[in-house]
Scaffold this motif. Structure first.
Motif, mmCIF file in Angstrom:
data_model
loop_
_atom_site.group_PDB
_atom_site.id
_atom_site.type_symbol
_atom_site.label_atom_id
_atom_site.label_comp_id
_atom_site.label_asym_id
_atom_site.label_seq_id
_atom_site.Cartn_x
_atom_site.Cartn_y
_atom_site.Cartn_z
ATOM 1 N N VAL A 145 0.806 -1.222 0.000
ATOM 2 C CA VAL A 145 0.000 0.000 0.000
ATOM 3 C C VAL A 145 0.839 1.272 0.000
ATOM 4 O O VAL A 145 0.306 2.378 -0.075
ATOM 5 C CB VAL A 145 -0.964 0.025 1.212
ATOM 6 N N PHE A 146 2.161 1.127 0.094
ATOM 7 C CA PHE A 146 2.997 2.319 0.171
ATOM 8 C C PHE A 146 4.419 1.993 -0.244
ATOM 9 O O PHE A 146 4.996 1.010 0.210
ATOM 10 C CB PHE A 146 2.985 2.857 1.608
ATOM 11 N N VAL A 147 4.965 2.828 -1.133
ATOM 12 C CA VAL A 147 6.356 2.667 -1.539
ATOM 13 C C VAL A 147 7.034 4.025 -1.401
ATOM 14 O O VAL A 147 6.509 5.033 -1.892
ATOM 15 C CB VAL A 147 6.471 2.164 -3.001
ATOM 16 N N GLU A 148 8.143 4.064 -0.687
ATOM 17 C CA GLU A 148 8.887 5.313 -0.520
ATOM 18 C C GLU A 148 10.239 5.168 -1.186
ATOM 19 O O GLU A 148 11.014 4.279 -0.817
ATOM 20 C CB GLU A 148 9.057 5.607 0.968
ATOM 21 N N LEU A 149 10.511 6.025 -2.152
ATOM 22 C CA LEU A 149 11.724 5.904 -2.948
ATOM 23 C C LEU A 149 12.588 7.149 -2.817
ATOM 24 O O LEU A 149 12.080 8.232 -2.508
ATOM 25 C CB LEU A 149 11.334 5.681 -4.419
ATOM 26 N N PRO A 150 13.895 7.021 -3.070
ATOM 27 C CA PRO A 150 14.791 8.183 -2.950
ATOM 28 C C PRO A 150 14.567 9.153 -4.116
ATOM 29 O O PRO A 150 13.977 8.781 -5.134
ATOM 30 C CB PRO A 150 16.173 7.550 -3.032
ATOM 31 N N LYS A 151 15.051 10.365 -3.939
ATOM 32 C CA LYS A 151 14.924 11.359 -5.007
ATOM 33 C C LYS A 151 15.983 11.098 -6.081
ATOM 34 O O LYS A 151 17.041 10.527 -5.800
ATOM 35 C CB LYS A 151 15.144 12.760 -4.442
ATOM 36 N N VAL A 152 15.666 11.550 -7.294
ATOM 37 C CA VAL A 152 16.649 11.480 -8.381
ATOM 38 C C VAL A 152 17.897 12.247 -7.946
ATOM 39 O O VAL A 152 17.787 13.332 -7.373
ATOM 40 C CB VAL A 152 16.046 12.078 -9.676
ATOM 41 N N GLY A 153 19.052 11.670 -8.187
ATOM 42 C CA GLY A 153 20.296 12.323 -7.794
ATOM 43 C C GLY A 153 20.887 11.748 -6.517
ATOM 44 O O GLY A 153 22.054 11.975 -6.212
ATOM 45 N N GLY A 170 15.112 2.842 0.511
ATOM 46 C CA GLY A 170 13.687 3.178 0.517
ATOM 47 C C GLY A 170 12.927 2.198 1.373
ATOM 48 O O GLY A 170 13.534 1.379 2.082
ATOM 49 N N THR A 171 11.609 2.302 1.296
ATOM 50 C CA THR A 171 10.758 1.485 2.141
ATOM 51 C C THR A 171 9.559 1.003 1.340
ATOM 52 O O THR A 171 9.050 1.718 0.486
ATOM 53 C CB THR A 171 10.218 2.318 3.326
ATOM 54 N N VAL A 172 9.145 -0.204 1.643
ATOM 55 C CA VAL A 172 7.903 -0.699 1.056
ATOM 56 C C VAL A 172 7.031 -1.167 2.219
ATOM 57 O O VAL A 172 7.518 -1.766 3.175
ATOM 58 C CB VAL A 172 8.188 -1.805 0.006
ATOM 59 N N GLU A 173 5.737 -0.815 2.159
ATOM 60 C CA GLU A 173 4.852 -1.180 3.258
ATOM 61 C C GLU A 173 3.626 -1.912 2.724
ATOM 62 O O GLU A 173 3.011 -1.507 1.754
ATOM 63 C CB GLU A 173 4.380 0.062 4.025
ATOM 64 N N SER A 174 3.280 -2.998 3.410
ATOM 65 C CA SER A 174 1.986 -3.630 3.155
ATOM 66 C C SER A 174 1.072 -3.161 4.268
ATOM 67 O O SER A 174 1.460 -2.338 5.098
ATOM 68 C CB SER A 174 2.140 -5.145 3.173
ATOM 69 N N VAL A 175 -0.165 -3.662 4.290
ATOM 70 C CA VAL A 175 -1.085 -3.213 5.336
ATOM 71 C C VAL A 175 -0.467 -3.481 6.701
ATOM 72 O O VAL A 175 -0.519 -2.652 7.596
ATOM 73 C CB VAL A 175 -2.450 -3.918 5.223
ATOM 74 N N LYS A 176 0.176 -4.626 6.844
ATOM 75 C CA LYS A 176 0.611 -5.013 8.180
ATOM 76 C C LYS A 176 2.112 -4.936 8.432
ATOM 77 O O LYS A 176 2.539 -5.148 9.564
ATOM 78 C CB LYS A 176 0.115 -6.428 8.479
#
Lengths: 360, 129
Positions: free
Chosen positions: B39-47, B57-63
């Protein structure tokens, strides 16, 4: 069944069932159709005898007087300091006969608490936790599903009432219109032997087939109860949180007379509330989760998240959190610290989800 | 789902596809299956510079919340913006739903990663514990 299992307070419990689509599908099925939960970890304590009502009144905060046979009432057992031993559902089985349904993680503590605090009453306290397997059939199609398996007329059982009937050939089964999903549904109490509970489980699955029934795990149970702001012990309520802070005062009946916790709660009320439970919704990207810090917009720590998740039905990131009263106004913005970054959230009305009124 | 033979893999369940000096990075089908509904993916900025073995980065499921580990060292040149609004693409096709592209500092670094055969064996062994 292909369940993903997890250890929950020493119980080997299904967290989700990937073969049927996993947590998200399970959650949506309960909101729109029907899902079935194995909640045999829940405990049951029976208090029976000539002074059963007086004993129940003494150890719980809601008023059990005036309950009718077959009625359930949400309540809680409190410590003398007004904080929570556990939340319970009181079932009135008969005039001198009550059953408290309690949580898994607090089972032993609860049984001891009830035993120790009812000694002065002419009652017998019995731990029935190992006598029943509790199966929850939850969702708007729960009633039609279960009706196929029982002779009891479920349309006559109102929300938070129970009856007894034959279920899947088993006589005299307790059928309660209760649950922990903020949805309509039933919880049934069947004998614990594995063959019987497994058979009932599969019969429920078969009966619900036409409504797209799915087995649902602890994961969905948690997100469903969170959307409905139903408290979870150790999170929204605990031995260090009092009834006013938890916002459960509608189940607190001061006028009923003496009970454990009452005195301190009265004093706490006049002293004024310092923190309160609020609903938060993420404004920026990020999922607030259990235990994350809450800060004001200036970066000062002001509280913490008790439960937080992506909400599968509402499709939002939501949380329950304790914050100072002056930060609890609807619309107020705070920040939740997620991986060392402040993520803006706003205070929103709760419950996040309320089930629509339906013609029954 | 089959693991592409031309990808390289990590024991943290990321995949890397190398084309010249560019590495494309995502998570494996096994990873998405273990996580459940993403439900959520957090990725770094270009550069941003990512470093082999460190989180990017981080990846999140519901739990669950899970860190993403860089298979190689390099500089982020592109991120898959579609995952901000449709993270479930990772569940649908983990080997197509790439997360970031990087300019590799040293393309030969990829040789130290697991081959498809080694990764499949690793997953089979890990799944049995």
């Amino acid at each position: 069944m292909g369940a993903k299992m997890v250890d929950f307070n020493g119980w080997d419990m299904p967290v989700e069932y990937p073969p049927v689509g996993g947590l998200m599908k399970e959650h949506i099925a309960v909101r729109t159709g029907v899902g079935v939960f194995d909640v045999s970890h829940m405990g049951d304590i029976r208090i029976a005898g000539p002074e059963a009502l007086a004993a129940v009144q003494h150890i719980t905060m809601n008023d059990a007087a005036g309950m009718a046979d077959g009625q359930c009432r949400y309540s809680a057992m409190l410590y003398p300091q007004g904080t929570f031993v556990d939340d319970v559902i009181v079932h009135r089985m008969g005039e001198d006969d009550y059953m408290l349904v309690i949580n898994a993680g607090t089972r032993e503590k609860d049984v001891n608490w009830v035993t120790d605090n009812t000694r002065q009453f002419d009652v017998k306290v019995e731990n029935l936790s190992d006598d029943f397997t509790q199966i929850a059939i939850q969702g708007p199609k729960g009633v039609e599903t279960l009706q196929k398996l029982t002779d009891a007329d479920l349309s006559k059982v109102k929300f938070y009432w129970f009856t007894h009937g034959t279920v899947a050939g088993l006589r005299n089964i307790l059928i309660a219109r209760t649950g922990y999903t903020a949805e309509d549904g039933f919880e049934i109490y069947v004998p614990t032997d594995e063959a019987t509970s497994a058979r009932v489980w599969y019969e429920v699955m078969e009966a619900g087939k036409e409504f797209g029934i799915v087995p649902a795990g602890l994961g969905a149970r948690n997100t469903l109860r969170l959307e409905g702001k139903l408290p979870l012990y150790g999170h929204e309520i605990s031995e260090s949180i009092n009834v006013w802070e938890a916002g459960l005062e509608r189940f607190l009946k001061m006028e009923k007379g003496e009970f454990v916790g009452r005195e301190v709660l009265e004093r706490a009320k006049s002293a004024g509330l310092k923190r309160t439970l609020v609903g938060l919704e993420s404004v920026d990207r990020g999922i607030p989760r259990d235990g994350y810090k809450v800060m004001d917009l200036g970066g000062k720590e002001i509280g913490y998240v008790t439960s937080g998740s992506y909400a599968p039905f509402l499709k939002k990131n939501i949380a329950l959190a304790y914050v100072p009263v002056e930060q609890s106004e609807i619309g107020n913005e705070v920040a939740v610290e997620i991986r060392n970054q402040p993520v803006k959230c706003k205070v929103v009305p709760t419950p996040f989800y309320k089930r629509p009124k339906r013609q029954s | 789902m089959a693991y592409p033979a031309d990808y390289k893999y990590t024991k943290e369940h990321e995949w890397l596809k190398v084309e010249g000096n560019t590495g494309t990075i995502g998570i494996t089908d096994h990873a998405q299956e273990s996580l459940g509904d993403i439900v959520f993916v957090e990725l770094p900025k270009v550069g941003t510079e990512i470093i082999a073995g460190k989180t990017f980065g981080t990846v999140e499921s519901v739990k669950a919340v899970s860190d993403l580990f860089a298979p190689v060292t390099g500089t982020v040149t592109e991120i898959n913006e579609a995952l901000n609004t449709a993270p479930e693409q990772v569940n649908k096709d983990a080997h197509a739903a790439w997360m970031i592209k990087v300019e590799l500092k040293d393309p030969s670094e990829a040789n130290q990663l697991l081959s498809v055969g080694d990764y499949e064996k690793f997953v089979a062994e890990e799944g049995g514990h």
